[in-house]
Design a protein around this motif. Sequence first.
Motif, PDB file in Angstrom:
ATOM      1  N   LEU A  47       0.818  -1.046   0.046  1.00 28.90           N
ATOM      2  CA  LEU A  47      -0.024  -0.108   0.078  1.00 28.90           C
ATOM      3  C   LEU A  47       0.753   1.201  -0.017  1.00 28.90           C
ATOM      4  CD1 LEU A  47      -2.778   1.232  -0.022  1.00 28.90           C
ATOM      5  CD2 LEU A  47      -2.756   1.094   2.576  1.00 28.90           C
ATOM      6  N   LYS A  48       1.835   1.176   0.859  1.00 31.81           N
ATOM      7  CA  LYS A  48       2.852   2.459   0.792  1.00 31.81           C
ATOM      8  C   LYS A  48       3.569   2.512  -0.419  1.00 31.81           C
ATOM      9  CE  LYS A  48       3.843   2.834   5.752  1.00 31.81           C
ATOM     10  NZ  LYS A  48       4.811   2.859   6.705  1.00 31.81           N
ATOM     11  N   ALA A  49       4.047   1.343  -1.161  1.00 30.92           N
ATOM     12  CA  ALA A  49       4.676   1.642  -2.169  1.00 30.92           C
ATOM     13  C   ALA A  49       3.889   2.203  -3.533  1.00 30.92           C
ATOM     14  CB  ALA A  49       5.318   0.181  -2.716  1.00 30.92           C
ATOM     15  N   MET A  50       2.420   1.690  -3.418  1.00 37.49           N
ATOM     16  CA  MET A  50       1.530   2.244  -4.320  1.00 37.49           C
ATOM     17  C   MET A  50       1.504   3.888  -4.045  1.00 37.49           C
ATOM     18  SD  MET A  50      -2.409   0.869  -5.345  1.00 37.49           S
ATOM     19  CE  MET A  50      -2.825   1.006  -3.632  1.00 37.49           C
ATOM     20  N   ILE A  51       1.528   4.316  -3.021  1.00 31.08           N
ATOM     21  CA  ILE A  51       1.286   5.591  -2.731  1.00 31.08           C
ATOM     22  C   ILE A  51       2.536   6.385  -3.111  1.00 31.08           C
ATOM     23  CG2 ILE A  51       1.126   7.558  -0.930  1.00 31.08           C
ATOM     24  CD1 ILE A  51      -0.507   5.490   0.718  1.00 31.08           C
ATOM     25  N   ALA A  53       4.612   5.392  -5.689  1.00 25.00           N
ATOM     26  CA  ALA A  53       4.427   5.434  -7.243  1.00 25.00           C
ATOM     27  C   ALA A  53       3.708   6.517  -7.461  1.00 25.00           C
ATOM     28  CB  ALA A  53       3.768   4.230  -7.596  1.00 25.00           C
ATOM     29  N   PHE A  54       2.448   6.697  -6.719  1.00 24.50           N
ATOM     30  CA  PHE A  54       1.528   7.803  -7.057  1.00 24.50           C
ATOM     31  C   PHE A  54       2.272   9.093  -7.037  1.00 24.50           C
ATOM     32  CE2 PHE A  54      -1.943  10.681  -5.399  1.00 24.50           C
ATOM     33  CZ  PHE A  54      -2.708  10.785  -6.666  1.00 24.50           C
ATOM     34  N   PHE A  55       2.989   9.264  -5.987  1.00 30.04           N
ATOM     35  CA  PHE A  55       3.851  10.616  -5.771  1.00 30.04           C
ATOM     36  C   PHE A  55       4.877  10.911  -7.068  1.00 30.04           C
ATOM     37  CE2 PHE A  55       3.597  10.203  -0.823  1.00 30.04           C
ATOM     38  CZ  PHE A  55       2.435  10.862  -0.765  1.00 30.04           C
ATOM     39  N   ALA A  56       5.501   9.779  -7.409  1.00 29.74           N
ATOM     40  CA  ALA A  56       6.422   9.821  -8.522  1.00 29.74           C
ATOM     41  C   ALA A  56       5.765  10.315  -9.675  1.00 29.74           C
ATOM     42  CB  ALA A  56       7.176   8.517  -8.657  1.00 29.74           C
ATOM     43  N   TYR A  57       4.502   9.707 -10.026  1.00 31.83           N
ATOM     44  CA  TYR A  57       3.725   9.936 -11.070  1.00 31.83           C
ATOM     45  C   TYR A  57       3.252  11.530 -11.106  1.00 31.83           C
ATOM     46  CZ  TYR A  57      -0.604  10.942 -13.711  1.00 31.83           C
ATOM     47  OH  TYR A  57      -1.626  11.528 -14.427  1.00 31.83           O
ATOM     48  N   GLY A  93       2.375   1.581 -10.043  1.00 34.43           N
ATOM     49  CA  GLY A  93       1.329   1.784  -9.208  1.00 34.43           C
ATOM     50  C   GLY A  93       0.302   0.822  -9.743  1.00 34.43           C
ATOM     51  N   CYS A  94       0.259   0.128 -10.751  1.00 35.16           N
ATOM     52  CA  CYS A  94      -0.736  -0.860 -11.127  1.00 35.16           C
ATOM     53  C   CYS A  94      -0.164  -2.237 -10.622  1.00 35.16           C
ATOM     54  CB  CYS A  94      -0.746  -1.025 -12.661  1.00 35.16           C
ATOM     55  SG  CYS A  94      -1.661   0.427 -13.401  1.00 35.16           S
ATOM     56  N   TYR A  95       1.213  -2.394 -10.800  1.00 32.32           N
ATOM     57  CA  TYR A  95       1.988  -3.583 -10.198  1.00 32.32           C
ATOM     58  C   TYR A  95       1.844  -3.623  -8.691  1.00 32.32           C
ATOM     59  CZ  TYR A  95       5.807  -6.499  -8.512  1.00 32.32           C
ATOM     60  OH  TYR A  95       6.476  -7.255  -7.815  1.00 32.32           O
ATOM     61  N   PHE A  96       1.904  -2.613  -7.951  1.00 25.71           N
ATOM     62  CA  PHE A  96       1.829  -2.627  -6.436  1.00 25.71           C
ATOM     63  C   PHE A  96       0.308  -2.903  -6.105  1.00 25.71           C
ATOM     64  CE2 PHE A  96       5.942  -0.169  -6.386  1.00 25.71           C
ATOM     65  CZ  PHE A  96       6.736  -1.258  -6.033  1.00 25.71           C
ATOM     66  N   TRP A  97      -0.570  -2.425  -6.843  1.00 26.15           N
ATOM     67  CA  TRP A  97      -2.036  -2.600  -6.622  1.00 26.15           C
ATOM     68  C   TRP A  97      -2.391  -4.155  -6.673  1.00 26.15           C
ATOM     69  CZ3 TRP A  97      -6.521  -1.453  -4.813  1.00 26.15           C
ATOM     70  CH2 TRP A  97      -7.842  -2.043  -5.189  1.00 26.15           C
ATOM     71  N   PHE A  98      -1.591  -4.802  -7.842  1.00 28.18           N
ATOM     72  CA  PHE A  98      -1.679  -6.367  -8.084  1.00 28.18           C
ATOM     73  C   PHE A  98      -1.316  -6.949  -6.797  1.00 28.18           C
ATOM     74  CE2 PHE A  98      -0.233 -10.383  -8.753  1.00 28.18           C
ATOM     75  CZ  PHE A  98      -0.982 -11.097  -9.624  1.00 28.18           C
ATOM     76  N   ARG A  99       0.155  -6.561  -6.351  1.00 26.76           N
ATOM     77  CA  ARG A  99       0.417  -7.396  -4.942  1.00 26.76           C
ATOM     78  C   ARG A  99      -0.383  -6.920  -3.797  1.00 26.76           C
ATOM     79  NH1 ARG A  99       5.718  -9.538  -6.217  1.00 26.76           N
ATOM     80  NH2 ARG A  99       4.960 -10.652  -4.296  1.00 26.76           N
ATOM     81  N   TYR A 100      -1.106  -5.744  -3.808  1.00 26.91           N
ATOM     82  CA  TYR A 100      -1.800  -5.399  -2.484  1.00 26.91           C
ATOM     83  C   TYR A 100      -2.747  -6.222  -2.389  1.00 26.91           C
ATOM     84  CZ  TYR A 100      -5.063  -3.170   0.789  1.00 26.91           C
ATOM     85  OH  TYR A 100      -5.724  -2.872   1.755  1.00 26.91           O
ATOM     86  N   VAL A 101      -3.555  -6.553  -3.316  1.00 28.93           N
ATOM     87  CA  VAL A 101      -4.704  -7.396  -3.553  1.00 28.93           C
ATOM     88  C   VAL A 101      -4.237  -8.915  -3.103  1.00 28.93           C
ATOM     89  CG1 VAL A 101      -6.698  -8.108  -4.852  1.00 28.93           C
ATOM     90  CG2 VAL A 101      -6.075  -5.767  -5.092  1.00 28.93           C
ATOM     91  N   GLN A 102      -3.158  -9.094  -3.968  1.00 27.98           N
ATOM     92  CA  GLN A 102      -2.684 -10.530  -3.367  1.00 27.98           C
ATOM     93  C   GLN A 102      -2.399 -10.676  -2.087  1.00 27.98           C
ATOM     94  OE1 GLN A 102       1.186 -10.971  -5.104  1.00 27.98           O
ATOM     95  NE2 GLN A 102       1.183 -13.301  -4.547  1.00 27.98           N
TER      96      GLN A 102
END
Length: 399
Positions: A47-51, A53-57, A93-102
């Motif tokens: 979840l933090k990694a996804m955020i 990635a969002f910051f980088a975007y 962000g999409c990758y970390f979403w996958f890993r979060y749901v996983q």
Amino acid sequence: MNMLSAITATSSYLSYEITELFCFFFALTILLRIGRNLGSYDEIRYLKAMIYAFFAYLIFDIFSYHFEDQIWTSPTWVVALINAIDIMAISFGCYFWFRYVQARSHLTIFPHHRLVNALIAIPLIFIVVADIVSIWTGWLFTIDAAGSYKDKDIFWIVQGSVNYLYLVVPALYAVVKIVTTRSRQERIEYSFYACYMVAPLTAGILESYIPYVPILALNMFLVIQIIFLFIQDMQINSDALTGLNNRRQLNHYLAVELPKASEDRPIIVLMMDINGFKSINDKHGHSEGDHALQILSEALKEVATKNSCFVARYGGDEFCLLQTRGGTSIASLQQEIQETLSAKQKALEKPLRYTISISIGGGLFIDSSCSPEAAIKAADRSLYNEKKKWHAEHGTTKR
């Protein structure tokens, strides 16, 4: 007013950039509030990694529009690099979403194995290489002399396929879980995962037709906010890691049920914890410790369902099970829990590198005047005695 007009005239993307800055700081407030108790080690990490990635975007998107508006000038390859990082951040962000749901849904079709995890990352690695190569080859996108970004037709096939791959698989899995799960709470959560990919798909289409509105950024922030609020809402009555009732619900249940206790309606309270749990964390990592807690919680759910029991995570590696309908004994419940836990471990596709064993203490209450605190204290005292026996057998001294 004249100064604002001048600034607006200088940058056609000013409102776009300001909105993205607000998204950045709003997401930052969420990041700072994400604590260890919001889920498992892996859930929080992804979840933090996804955020991030969002910051980088957001940051590199703002930079790219400064070049687009020619507020900044730089060599073409620098502008291309900024844009490459911008679009790579979306893929991350999409990758970390996958890993979060996983991690969140315990996606068993993708077991926790280094080789499998490496295979899952291959599409992302391909995209990173393709975007970097495109800086010089213009394969997926180009930067013209004025610093404007233009993507090629193949961009949506290559980049889009990878991004949506990481969105579609969890969505399909969520649909299956919606149909098969009996839990209303789980159906609500999986419905969110199933519907998630509709939002970025819509945002991607709309941004092509409405270029001066940061629809994608707002969409990504909305998803992060919904996840955070959903987890917080779940914490009111349930434990984020195991999905069991939490200590608050346990105290409420005890306060309701104990006054009904009698010889005809005895109430059994069992307290249990994992033997040598600290060594599991120390030797195998907190992620594996979380896995052990989840395995035990699944065993307790199974026993609770069969015997109409209430089960909760008391705290740390300590759990509590209540039987209020009679028809069984402390010894039989203890044995069933031990046997179910053993069966759960044997049924795992990937054997554990350790054995999960538990100590169980308990008490039987027939006095309606017994308080929740007294019942827990009595059961915990019994657990303490069981732990002493276990430590004596294994030559250790710590509880």
